[in-house]
Structure formats: C-alpha cells, structure tokens
Design a protein around this motif. Structure first.
Motif, mmCIF file in Angstrom:
data_model
loop_
_atom_site.group_PDB
_atom_site.id
_atom_site.type_symbol
_atom_site.label_atom_id
_atom_site.label_comp_id
_atom_site.label_asym_id
_atom_site.label_seq_id
_atom_site.Cartn_x
_atom_site.Cartn_y
_atom_site.Cartn_z
ATOM 1 N N VAL A 1 3.460 3.795 -37.319
ATOM 2 C CA VAL A 1 3.912 4.985 -36.586
ATOM 3 C C VAL A 1 2.913 6.122 -36.776
ATOM 4 O O VAL A 1 2.546 6.819 -35.823
ATOM 5 N N GLY A 2 2.471 6.294 -38.018
ATOM 6 C CA GLY A 2 1.523 7.363 -38.284
ATOM 7 C C GLY A 2 0.208 7.196 -37.553
ATOM 8 O O GLY A 2 -0.344 8.158 -36.997
ATOM 9 N N LEU A 3 -0.319 5.974 -37.522
ATOM 10 C CA LEU A 3 -1.608 5.727 -36.875
ATOM 11 C C LEU A 3 -1.536 5.915 -35.361
ATOM 12 O O LEU A 3 -2.356 6.627 -34.768
ATOM 13 N N ILE A 4 -0.541 5.317 -34.728
ATOM 14 C CA ILE A 4 -0.455 5.355 -33.258
ATOM 15 C C ILE A 4 -0.164 6.753 -32.754
ATOM 16 O O ILE A 4 -0.785 7.224 -31.792
ATOM 17 N N THR A 5 0.761 7.448 -33.396
ATOM 18 C CA THR A 5 1.077 8.811 -32.939
ATOM 19 C C THR A 5 -0.074 9.774 -33.208
ATOM 20 O O THR A 5 -0.280 10.720 -32.450
ATOM 21 N N SER A 6 -0.839 9.534 -34.271
ATOM 22 C CA SER A 6 -1.983 10.414 -34.552
ATOM 23 C C SER A 6 -3.080 10.234 -33.509
ATOM 24 O O SER A 6 -3.750 11.198 -33.128
ATOM 25 N N ILE A 7 -3.256 9.010 -33.030
ATOM 26 C CA ILE A 7 -4.296 8.748 -32.034
ATOM 27 C C ILE A 7 -3.866 9.194 -30.641
ATOM 28 O O ILE A 7 -4.638 9.851 -29.919
ATOM 29 N N PHE A 8 -2.652 8.870 -30.253
ATOM 30 C CA PHE A 8 -2.230 9.074 -28.864
ATOM 31 C C PHE A 8 -1.211 10.195 -28.678
ATOM 32 O O PHE A 8 -0.891 10.549 -27.539
ATOM 33 N N GLY A 9 -0.685 10.768 -29.745
ATOM 34 C CA GLY A 9 0.391 11.744 -29.634
ATOM 35 C C GLY A 9 -0.032 13.074 -29.037
ATOM 36 O O GLY A 9 -1.221 13.353 -28.842
ATOM 37 N N GLY A 10 0.941 13.907 -28.772
ATOM 38 C CA GLY A 10 0.687 15.197 -28.140
ATOM 39 C C GLY A 10 0.537 16.349 -29.106
ATOM 40 O O GLY A 10 0.409 17.502 -28.675
ATOM 41 N N ARG A 11 0.549 16.079 -30.439
ATOM 42 C CA ARG A 11 0.452 17.164 -31.413
ATOM 43 C C ARG A 11 -0.485 16.767 -32.557
ATOM 44 O O ARG A 11 -0.060 16.181 -33.547
ATOM 45 N N PRO A 12 -1.794 17.043 -32.421
ATOM 46 C CA PRO A 12 -2.707 16.759 -33.532
ATOM 47 C C PRO A 12 -2.256 17.479 -34.801
ATOM 48 O O PRO A 12 -1.824 18.628 -34.755
ATOM 49 N N GLY A 13 -2.376 16.785 -35.924
ATOM 50 C CA GLY A 13 -1.983 17.378 -37.198
ATOM 51 C C GLY A 13 -0.549 17.098 -37.601
ATOM 52 O O GLY A 13 -0.171 17.357 -38.737
ATOM 53 N N MET A 14 0.260 16.563 -36.691
ATOM 54 C CA MET A 14 1.643 16.235 -37.025
ATOM 55 C C MET A 14 1.704 14.821 -37.587
ATOM 56 O O MET A 14 1.037 13.912 -37.081
ATOM 57 N N ILE A 15 2.476 14.635 -38.647
ATOM 58 C CA ILE A 15 2.568 13.346 -39.337
ATOM 59 C C ILE A 15 3.886 12.657 -38.981
ATOM 60 O O ILE A 15 4.957 13.286 -39.018
ATOM 61 N N SER A 16 3.810 11.385 -38.659
ATOM 62 C CA SER A 16 5.000 10.594 -38.359
ATOM 63 C C SER A 16 5.079 9.405 -39.299
ATOM 64 O O SER A 16 4.069 8.942 -39.827
ATOM 65 N N GLY A 17 6.284 8.918 -39.507
ATOM 66 C CA GLY A 17 6.497 7.761 -40.366
ATOM 67 C C GLY A 17 7.968 7.405 -40.413
ATOM 68 O O GLY A 17 8.767 7.903 -39.608
ATOM 69 N N ALA A 18 8.344 6.537 -41.338
ATOM 70 C CA ALA A 18 9.749 6.174 -41.512
ATOM 71 C C ALA A 18 10.529 7.393 -41.991
ATOM 72 O O ALA A 18 10.074 8.126 -42.873
ATOM 73 N N THR A 19 11.704 7.639 -41.402
ATOM 74 C CA THR A 19 12.483 8.834 -41.731
ATOM 75 C C THR A 19 13.920 8.476 -42.113
ATOM 76 O O THR A 19 14.465 7.461 -41.668
ATOM 77 N N GLY A 20 14.518 9.354 -42.887
ATOM 78 C CA GLY A 20 15.877 9.130 -43.355
ATOM 79 C C GLY A 20 16.912 9.213 -42.252
ATOM 80 O O GLY A 20 17.893 8.457 -42.252
ATOM 81 N N ALA A 21 16.721 10.129 -41.295
ATOM 82 C CA ALA A 21 17.700 10.291 -40.217
ATOM 83 C C ALA A 21 17.846 9.013 -39.400
ATOM 84 O O ALA A 21 18.944 8.665 -38.963
ATOM 85 N N MET A 22 16.735 8.315 -39.176
ATOM 86 C CA MET A 22 16.804 7.049 -38.445
ATOM 87 C C MET A 22 17.288 5.919 -39.346
ATOM 88 O O MET A 22 17.975 5.005 -38.895
ATOM 89 N N ALA A 23 16.942 5.995 -40.622
ATOM 90 C CA ALA A 23 17.327 4.925 -41.549
ATOM 91 C C ALA A 23 18.838 4.811 -41.696
ATOM 92 O O ALA A 23 19.382 3.706 -41.792
ATOM 93 N N VAL A 24 19.546 5.949 -41.700
ATOM 94 C CA VAL A 24 20.996 5.902 -41.893
ATOM 95 C C VAL A 24 21.697 5.266 -40.695
ATOM 96 O O VAL A 24 22.817 4.751 -40.825
ATOM 97 N N VAL A 25 21.047 5.302 -39.530
ATOM 98 C CA VAL A 25 21.609 4.639 -38.346
ATOM 99 C C VAL A 25 21.365 3.135 -38.422
ATOM 100 O O VAL A 25 22.192 2.327 -38.003
ATOM 101 N N MET A 26 20.228 2.756 -38.984
ATOM 102 C CA MET A 26 19.842 1.339 -39.030
ATOM 103 C C MET A 26 20.667 0.520 -40.007
ATOM 104 O O MET A 26 20.834 -0.691 -39.827
ATOM 105 N N VAL A 27 21.180 1.161 -41.062
ATOM 106 C CA VAL A 27 21.747 0.406 -42.178
ATOM 107 C C VAL A 27 22.904 -0.495 -41.755
ATOM 108 O O VAL A 27 22.999 -1.640 -42.187
ATOM 109 N N SER A 28 23.775 -0.008 -40.871
ATOM 110 C CA SER A 28 24.909 -0.841 -40.462
ATOM 111 C C SER A 28 24.457 -2.009 -39.600
ATOM 112 O O SER A 28 25.014 -3.110 -39.686
#
Length: 518
Positions: free
Chosen positions: A51-78
C-alpha cells in the motif's frame, strides 16, 4: 493547524531519511493491526509495504504515508474469524475495485463537504486514539501467558527512555536540521539500551507477545502472487460485498481527510480523485499478494512531514526500507526499544491535537462546539469514518434548522388591489412549513402575486410546497401568479394548471444543483 518543525521545502536527502524513520515506526503498527484483524504479522507487514509503495508512486498526495490501519482491521476481524483469510484477500480485491470506481467517478470532491468543526474533532479524536494505542506497549506477558501492566524498574526504564526520545526530537532541530530528529532519537536510544544492557522491551518482544509465539520474528520472503482461494460465485460475493463497501468507505474517508490535513500543513494541494484510484489499486494488488490492505496513516504521515519528507521519494523509501527489514535486516530492527517508537508517537500526538480548540470552544457557536466534542468522542468510541459521517450529518441538520428560520414573507397590496407576497430567504425542505404558514388564503384578494426575487428555491421539497400553495388558491377560486421563479420550478409545477401564471420575462437563469455544477 499543527505546530511542528515542518519545512515547506523538500529535497531528496530529507525524503530518504524521513522515509527510513517512518519505516521503523511502521513495523510495530503493522504487526499490531495484523493481530487486530486476526492474521499473521507478515500479512500486515506486506500490506504496509505494498500500500505504501503504490500510493507513494501513483497517489495524489506526495509525502503522505499509507499502510495497514486499525480502522480497517477492526472491520476485517469478523470476516477472518468466520470465513478465513482467503475471503479477506478476495474482499480486499473488491474493496480496491470499489475505490478505483470512486476515483473514476470523481467522488473525492465530496470531502470538501466536511465542515471545519468536524475536522477539528477528527484530529483531536485521532490524537487521543494514537495516544491510547501506545498504552498497549506498557503491557508485558506474565508467567501465565497473559498481558499485564509493567511495574517497578521496567516501567521506570520505559518512561525514562520515552522522555529521552521526546527530548531529542524536540531540542535537536534547534541545533541542526541536517537529519530528522526522530531518526536520531531512535538510533541514540537503541544504542543506549544495547550498550548499557537495560531491561527494555524491544520490537521482537512486542511481536512475540502479539502472536504468543516465543520464536516469532518479522523475517520473511517476498510477497507471492496468488489468486484468493475462494469459490467464484454469487454466494462468495454476498459474503464479501458488505465488508468491501465498509472497508472502501473507511479507507477513502481516512485517506482524503489525511490528505486535507497534510495539504494544510505543507501549504500545497493534493488530488483527491487520483488518491482514490491509487488507494484502490494498492488494495487490489494486496489481495493478490497476501496483504490485508490499508489506507492513509495520519500518525506516520505526520512523522514523515515532521521529519522533512515532502516528495514521493519519502513514501517509496519507507516502503522499500520496510521490505528490506523483512528480507535482510529483521535482526537489527527487532532490537529497537519500543520506548523509542512510543516517544516518536507521543510527539505526533502533541503535534496532531488541536490545542487551540480548548480556547475557541467558548467563542464559537454552541452547535459547532458540540460537533467538535461529538466527533472527538465518537472517534475514540468507534472509528474515524463513523465519527466523520456523524459529524457531517449533525452539522447539516444544524445548518438546515438554522436556515429554516430565515424564510419570511412580507404581505402588501399593490395599486391594482392584488395581494403581493415577497418571499425572503432560501426555500428548501427545512423551511417549507414556515413558508406555507405565512399565507392567508381566505383573506387574500382574488388575484395573488408571490414574488421570489429575494428567495432561492433550493430543492424538490420547495417546488412541492409552491405547488401545494397554488392548489390552496385554486380550491378557493383565486388566481396565483409566481414571479422571478427559476425555470426548473416552472417545468415541474403541473398540478396548478392554467390558473397559475408565471412571469417568464424577468425570470433569472439559475439552476437547482446539478452534476454539471458539482
């Protein structure tokens, strides 16, 4: 909004060094969120890399960091608990497709509808969430294999190292900005702990506590391509589609809000729709390479910006360095004291929290103050996406309620003996009741003129209200004339028939909100 040591000018050296700092902070975060989602640590680490690599290359906000996040993880657990990790991978692919579609249809523009009080509540709640997440580092595994709070010398050592880390980050920029202060703090504290043999928990201790495996490590190989091992039928779609909708919404809301915050801090402007497509592409790739997916990370983005990262090279460096840790340098990364990483995150908390909101609470309208507190509380109690949606809805209802009071009608009689009503203020779903109550149909003359020169007809509810008023005059055997009414209303006012006269000569050319104006 934020008072951090942030330069608005970037260069490659700063990007590379800040990227390394971010990569170090990503390791425990990715492992923790993998644990929340109920998957292996490498699933979270691979997600952070891809996620970090692809969004850093093609994303619309240079300098913004992406990766695995807790908000999405709590949805995935069930989903993982009930159907297994392969369904998660399929769901992440579908999540990415939905996010790409959101970018193609330019839905990123709707982030502009988030009011400022919601943004204040968002950053305050987020700062509290980041702070509370760090408290988990103060727990250790006892002899029974259960987590308990640190005590005694270990606790004092942890606290002392955190204070040292924060002091280095705060004071070093006053001496030199040649290297990121966060990176220096992590290196210094690590060397101190190793040379003095201090009893301090490290990254590998955290990984082993999370997995309850005394031999666990962050070491691994390259992500491998594999199509999710699930049945490709309608039943599978029924299982993963609801999760994918929620994950896509949460991911885009968090990413676009983070983009907005980084925009404000750096004095630049990102491209929301491009970021939606990049986030979607990264999640789709994740599903085929064994990652749990993710979105923008405000904490790591703030570390990056605070360390001087401005360009795409910072995010690319962070992602590649993280992969390098997994492949070649797991032993070095695993000895980093958690206290150093917690100290870095505490600095992020201090910089992220909008301390001025305490001062302005008594000065802004009570409704705005309520929204700030509400969004902060909901963020802590549930997640960021829910908090933002709640804040926007409450703000919209307050706006509608306040503007519903601003419609008033002035009644006069002209030279021809006709009753003239001059409407002032916006006419929309919230104000139509007040609008209709101000007409005296039984006592008006047989000829009635309703003047809309100083009013704006905003929605279909307003059109129906005008139509209802016309029917009342028709039932009383009277004629109603509508003047200065926009053309859309003319086309839709059909029930009144030929008894409703519309002034077509002086009517202005303006429109009810359409996609062309969006």
């Amino acid at each position: 909004m934020f008072e951090l040591h942030a330069s608005k000018v970037g260069n490659l050296k700063n990007d590379v060094l800040s990227g390394l700092t971010v990569a170090l902070a990503l390791v425990p975060e990715a492992v923790a969120f993998a644990f929340v989602a109920g998957v292996e640590p490498l699933v979270g680490l691979y997600a952070a890399f891809m996620v970090g690599l692809i969004t850093s290359i093609f994303g619309g906000r240079p300098g913004m960091i992406s990766g695995a996040t807790g908000a999405m993880a709590v949805v995935m657990v069930s989903l993982v608990a009930i159907h297994g990790v392969e369904y998660l991978f399929a769901c992440v692919v579908l999540t990415g497709i939905l996010q790409i579609l959101a970018g193609i249809f330019k839905l990123g523009k709707f982030i502009r509808l988030v009011p400022h009080p919601v943004m204040l509540g968002f950053v305050n709640g987020l700062a509290i969430v980041i702070f509370l997440a760090q408290l988990g580092q103060f727990k250790v595994t006892n002899e029974a294999g259960e987590l308990e709070w640190m005590m005694g010398t270990q606790l004092y050592t942890m606290a002392g190292l955190i204070v040292l880390t924060m002091a280095i980050i705060h004071f070093l920029p006053k001496l030199t900005k040649a290297v990121p202060s966060s990176l220096v703090a992590i290196v210094v504290v690590t060397i101190l702990v190793q040379s003095l043999g201090l009893d301090a928990r490290t990254v590998v201790d955290f990984v082993r506590d999370m997995t309850n495996d005394p031999s666990a490590s962050i070491a691994g190989g390259l992500p491998q391509f594999a199509i999710p091992n699930v049945p490709f039928n309608l039943e599978t779609l029924k299982v993963i589609f609801p999760f994918a909708i929620v994950l896509a919404a949460i991911g885009l809301i968090e990413s676009l809000l983070t983009l907005t915050l980084i925009d404000e801090l750096t004095g630049t402007r990102g491209r929301g729709n491009r970021e939606c497509i990049a986030q979607g592409a990264s999640n789709a790739v994740n599903g085929f390479f064994g990652g749990m997916g993710g979105c923008a990370m405000i904490g790591q983005s703030m570390i990056n910006v605070n360390s001087g990262g401005r360009g795409r090279a910072s995010g690319i460096t962070a992602a590649l360095a993280l992969l390098g840790f997994i492949l070649f340098a797991s032993g070095l990364i695993e000895i980093i004291p958690l206290a150093a990483l917690v100290g870095v995150m505490f600095i992020v908390v201090i910089g992220t929290f909008e301390w001025s909101s305490f001062r302005i609470l008594g000065k802004v309208p009570k409704a705005d103050a309520f929204v700030i507190v509400l969004v902060s509380g909901v963020t802590v109690a549930t997640d960021l996406a829910v908090a933002v949606v709640v804040g926007v809805i409450v703000s919209a209802l307050v706006f509608a309620w306040e503007h519903a009071k601003h419609v008033n009608v002035k009644r006069t009689v002209d030279e021809q003996g006709s009753t003239v009503y001059e409407v002032h203020g916006p006419l929309f779903f919230g104000s139509i009741s007040n609008f209709l109550e101000q007409f005296d149909v039984s006592n008006d003359s047989d000829d009635v003129i309703v003047e809309f020169k100083n009013s704006r007809v905003a929605d279909h509810s307003a059109i129906e209200a005008i139509d209802t008023l016309a029917e009342r005059y028709i039932a009383s055997g009277k004629t109603m004339h509508l003047r200065h009414l926009n053309s859309e209303c003319k086309q839709l006012l059909t029930k009144a028939g030929s008894l409703v006269e519309i002034n077509v000569i002086e009517d202005p050319e303006y429109h009810i909100a359409t996609d062309e104006l969006a």
